[in-house]
Design an enzyme around this catalytic site. Structure first.
Site, PDB file in Angstrom:
ATOM      1  N   LEU A 219      29.182  46.466  34.213  1.00  0.00           N
ATOM      2  CA  LEU A 219      30.486  45.887  34.543  1.00  0.00           C
ATOM      3  C   LEU A 219      30.691  44.545  33.870  1.00  0.00           C
ATOM      4  O   LEU A 219      31.811  44.157  33.582  1.00  0.00           O
ATOM      5  CB  LEU A 219      30.619  45.730  36.063  1.00  0.00           C
ATOM      6  CG  LEU A 219      30.633  47.034  36.870  1.00  0.00           C
ATOM      7  CD1 LEU A 219      30.578  46.734  38.355  1.00  0.00           C
ATOM      8  CD2 LEU A 219      31.874  47.853  36.538  1.00  0.00           C
TER       9      LEU A 219
ATOM     10  N   ARG B 184      28.583  40.520  32.527  1.00  0.00           N
ATOM     11  CA  ARG B 184      27.409  39.642  32.531  1.00  0.00           C
ATOM     12  C   ARG B 184      27.865  38.235  32.839  1.00  0.00           C
ATOM     13  O   ARG B 184      29.016  37.876  32.608  1.00  0.00           O
ATOM     14  CB  ARG B 184      26.704  39.686  31.177  1.00  0.00           C
ATOM     15  CG  ARG B 184      27.470  39.024  30.042  1.00  0.00           C
ATOM     16  CD  ARG B 184      26.603  38.893  28.806  1.00  0.00           C
ATOM     17  NE  ARG B 184      26.235  40.197  28.277  1.00  0.00           N
ATOM     18  CZ  ARG B 184      26.972  40.883  27.416  1.00  0.00           C
ATOM     19  NH1 ARG B 184      28.146  40.404  27.015  1.00  0.00           N
ATOM     20  NH2 ARG B 184      26.571  42.050  26.965  1.00  0.00           N
TER      21      ARG B 184
ATOM     22  N   LYS C 170      26.102  33.976  33.522  1.00  0.00           N
ATOM     23  CA  LYS C 170      25.059  33.042  33.126  1.00  0.00           C
ATOM     24  C   LYS C 170      23.704  33.435  33.723  1.00  0.00           C
ATOM     25  O   LYS C 170      22.671  33.301  33.086  1.00  0.00           O
ATOM     26  CB  LYS C 170      25.466  31.646  33.610  1.00  0.00           C
ATOM     27  CG  LYS C 170      24.682  30.505  33.001  1.00  0.00           C
ATOM     28  CD  LYS C 170      25.306  29.175  33.426  1.00  0.00           C
ATOM     29  CE  LYS C 170      24.494  27.992  32.937  1.00  0.00           C
ATOM     30  NZ  LYS C 170      25.077  26.722  33.437  1.00  0.00           N
ATOM     31  N   TYR C 171      23.747  33.921  34.963  1.00  0.00           N
ATOM     32  CA  TYR C 171      22.501  34.144  35.685  1.00  0.00           C
ATOM     33  C   TYR C 171      22.169  35.611  35.934  1.00  0.00           C
ATOM     34  O   TYR C 171      21.162  35.907  36.551  1.00  0.00           O
ATOM     35  CB  TYR C 171      22.543  33.422  37.043  1.00  0.00           C
ATOM     36  CG  TYR C 171      22.815  31.940  36.932  1.00  0.00           C
ATOM     37  CD1 TYR C 171      21.844  31.069  36.424  1.00  0.00           C
ATOM     38  CD2 TYR C 171      24.038  31.399  37.336  1.00  0.00           C
ATOM     39  CE1 TYR C 171      22.085  29.708  36.325  1.00  0.00           C
ATOM     40  CE2 TYR C 171      24.287  30.034  37.238  1.00  0.00           C
ATOM     41  CZ  TYR C 171      23.306  29.195  36.730  1.00  0.00           C
ATOM     42  OH  TYR C 171      23.545  27.847  36.626  1.00  0.00           O
ATOM     43  N   SER C 172      23.018  36.536  35.493  1.00  0.00           N
ATOM     44  CA  SER C 172      22.757  37.934  35.828  1.00  0.00           C
ATOM     45  C   SER C 172      23.548  38.919  34.972  1.00  0.00           C
ATOM     46  O   SER C 172      24.454  38.538  34.240  1.00  0.00           O
ATOM     47  CB  SER C 172      23.088  38.176  37.298  1.00  0.00           C
ATOM     48  OG  SER C 172      24.446  37.886  37.519  1.00  0.00           O
ATOM     49  N   GLU C 173      23.166  40.184  35.112  1.00  0.00           N
ATOM     50  CA  GLU C 173      23.900  41.312  34.526  1.00  0.00           C
ATOM     51  C   GLU C 173      24.349  42.171  35.701  1.00  0.00           C
ATOM     52  O   GLU C 173      23.597  42.333  36.674  1.00  0.00           O
ATOM     53  CB  GLU C 173      22.992  42.153  33.625  1.00  0.00           C
ATOM     54  CG  GLU C 173      22.118  41.346  32.684  1.00  0.00           C
ATOM     55  CD  GLU C 173      22.788  41.043  31.354  1.00  0.00           C
ATOM     56  OE1 GLU C 173      22.096  40.566  30.458  1.00  0.00           O
ATOM     57  OE2 GLU C 173      24.007  41.281  31.229  1.00  0.00           O
ATOM     58  N   VAL C 174      25.537  42.736  35.611  1.00  0.00           N
ATOM     59  CA  VAL C 174      26.096  43.452  36.757  1.00  0.00           C
ATOM     60  C   VAL C 174      26.463  44.888  36.383  1.00  0.00           C
ATOM     61  O   VAL C 174      27.065  45.122  35.336  1.00  0.00           O
ATOM     62  CB  VAL C 174      27.335  42.707  37.296  1.00  0.00           C
ATOM     63  CG1 VAL C 174      27.914  43.421  38.500  1.00  0.00           C
ATOM     64  CG2 VAL C 174      26.958  41.283  37.683  1.00  0.00           C
TER      65      VAL C 174
ATOM     66  N   LYS D 175      23.450  43.677  40.958  1.00  0.00           N
ATOM     67  CA  LYS D 175      23.412  42.416  40.206  1.00  0.00           C
ATOM     68  C   LYS D 175      21.951  42.138  39.861  1.00  0.00           C
ATOM     69  O   LYS D 175      21.148  41.786  40.730  1.00  0.00           O
ATOM     70  CB  LYS D 175      24.011  41.309  41.072  1.00  0.00           C
ATOM     71  CG  LYS D 175      23.956  39.908  40.486  1.00  0.00           C
ATOM     72  CD  LYS D 175      24.698  38.946  41.413  1.00  0.00           C
ATOM     73  CE  LYS D 175      24.534  37.498  41.003  1.00  0.00           C
ATOM     74  NZ  LYS D 175      25.302  36.574  41.864  1.00  0.00           N
TER      75      LYS D 175
ATOM     76  N   ASP E  18      31.749  27.548  43.953  1.00  0.00           N
ATOM     77  CA  ASP E  18      32.178  28.203  42.712  1.00  0.00           C
ATOM     78  C   ASP E  18      33.413  29.075  42.958  1.00  0.00           C
ATOM     79  O   ASP E  18      33.496  30.200  42.473  1.00  0.00           O
ATOM     80  CB  ASP E  18      31.038  29.033  42.118  1.00  0.00           C
ATOM     81  CG  ASP E  18      31.244  29.341  40.628  1.00  0.00           C
ATOM     82  OD1 ASP E  18      32.102  28.681  39.991  1.00  0.00           O
ATOM     83  OD2 ASP E  18      30.555  30.240  40.104  1.00  0.00           O
TER      84      ASP E  18
END
EC number: 2.7.11.1
Length: 391
Positions: A45, A47, A49-53, A68, A156
């Site tokens: 779905l 990406r 800074k801290y993860s891929e989804v 995630k 955030d």
């Protein structure tokens, strides 16, 4: 200089003081890991800074979920996000953490969430009516008042982190990766939130901020929605961001703010701030957005976008503003005529901060060879042959 004047939240100040230590001491939290074999990735779905989804399927019940996969980051940060999600689980419009899994070989952790059938905000926001904006703002406020009441700042708030299933009028506040527990008197990192939504306190390096930071970010979202100007404050860097704000709110109130809290302004601002008068909100109204603007909308916006974090409306105060009278009345009528149902699991597209929207997925080809899928494979989550294929 004797240093900055301390500040405390006007509401929910001592929530964590009155909670047992294990509620907020996330570093000591023991994570309970689920079984990664329960999930099959379907398509990527986005990406951040801290993860891929990824969109995935829970093969035990055939339900869609969002996975995630966290990039290598300090264990402390992962534990913080997990503890906060667990503390907030079941709260109004808070994304539900369904499971936490880890591959025994790669040790890569992944968070499993309810799925949200999200419409990309850049498309959706252009179609919203005046009532829609009031409705969704009220839904975000429910989530914010809840997390604040639980002693947690989101830090955030931005359109990417608000999933909206417009067909079902369901909203979820997502990505709690930057969220933090509020302790009065504590100094926090100012490198949080996304540039266009950073409160003045972050931009002037005032560390003793609180829940009111989220209310500034919400004000930026509201301004972009009612004025159809995305983002509303469009700075090119963190210094220019404060200049953009000063050109609207004026420099006089900015200097009053930094004087009140005895803040030492970075000398870089000397050359770029200049002198600006406070602008009337009416000057941002034009033929294309006037149907979204009302006196109560401008009054509400004005009470959110204040330099002084202590002067901003709290989430609860915001919910009582006349801007929401019609929404409150409608919700009261609906709840009295229907059986009050629980929070329904909803569906998601970009499930986290800073995710760039991914185009309509193409058949597997290029996706299968991506390092993300490779990482996911090493995570022990089987990727079906149709991963990334169009639904």
């Amino acid at each position: 200089m004797s240093g900055p004047v301390p500040s405390r939240a006007r509401v929910y100040t001592d929530v964590n003081t009155h909670r047992p230590r294990e509620y907020w001491d996330y570093e000591s939290h023991v994570v309970e890991w689920g079984n990664q074999d329960d999930y099959q990735l379907v398509r990527k779905l986005g990406r951040g800074k801290y993860s891929e989804v990824f969109e995935a399927i829970n093969i035990t019940n055939n339900e869609k979920v969002v996975v995630k996969i966290l990039k290598p980051v300090k264990k402390k940060k992962i534990k913080r996000e997990i503890k906060i999600l667990e503390n907030l689980r079941g709260g109004p419009n808070i994304i539900t953490l369904a499971d936490i899994v880890k591959d025994p070989v790669s040790r890569t952790p992944a968070l499993v969430f309810e799925h949200v059938n999200n419409t990309d905000f850049k498309q959706l926001y252009q179609t919203l009516t005046d009532y829609d904006i009031r409705f969704y703002m009220y839904e975000i406020l429910k989530a914010l008042d809840y997390c604040h009441s639980m002693g947690i700042m989101h830090r955030d708030v931005k359109p990417h982190n608000v999933m909206i299933d417009h067909e079902h009028r369901k909203l979820r506040l997502i990505d709690w990766g930057l969220a933090e527990f509020y302790h009065p008197g504590q100094e926090y990192n100012v490198r949080v939130a996304s540039r266009y939504f950073k409160g003045p306190e972050l931009l002037v390096d005032y560390q003793m901020y609180d829940y009111s930071l989220d209310m500034w970010s919400l004000g930026c979202m509201l301004a972009s929605m009612i004025f159809r100007k995305e983002p509303f404050f469009h700075g090119h860097d963190n210094y220019d961001q404060l200049v953009r704000i000063a050109k609207v709110l004026g420099t006089e109130d900015l200097y009053d703010y930094i004087d009140k809290y005895n803040i030492e302004l970075d000398p870089r601002f000397n050359d770029i701030l200049g002198r600006h008068s406070r602008k009337r909100w009416e000057r941002f109204v034009h033929s294309e957005n006037q149907h979204l603007v009302s006196p109560e909308a401008l009054d509400f916006l004005d009470k959110l976008l204040r330099y002084d974090h202590q002067s901003r409306l709290t989430a609860r105060e915001a919910m009582e503003h006349p801007y929401f009278y019609t929404v409150v009345k409608d919700q009261a009528r609906m709840s009295s005529t229907s059986m009050a149902g629980g929070s329904t699991p909803v569906s998601s597209a970009n499930m986290m901060s800073g995710i760039s929207s991914v185009p309509t997925p193409s058949p597997l080809g290029p996706l299968a060879g991506s390092p993300v899928i490779a990482a996911a494979n090493s995570l022990g989550i089987p990727v079906p042959a149709a991963a990334g294929a169009q639904q």
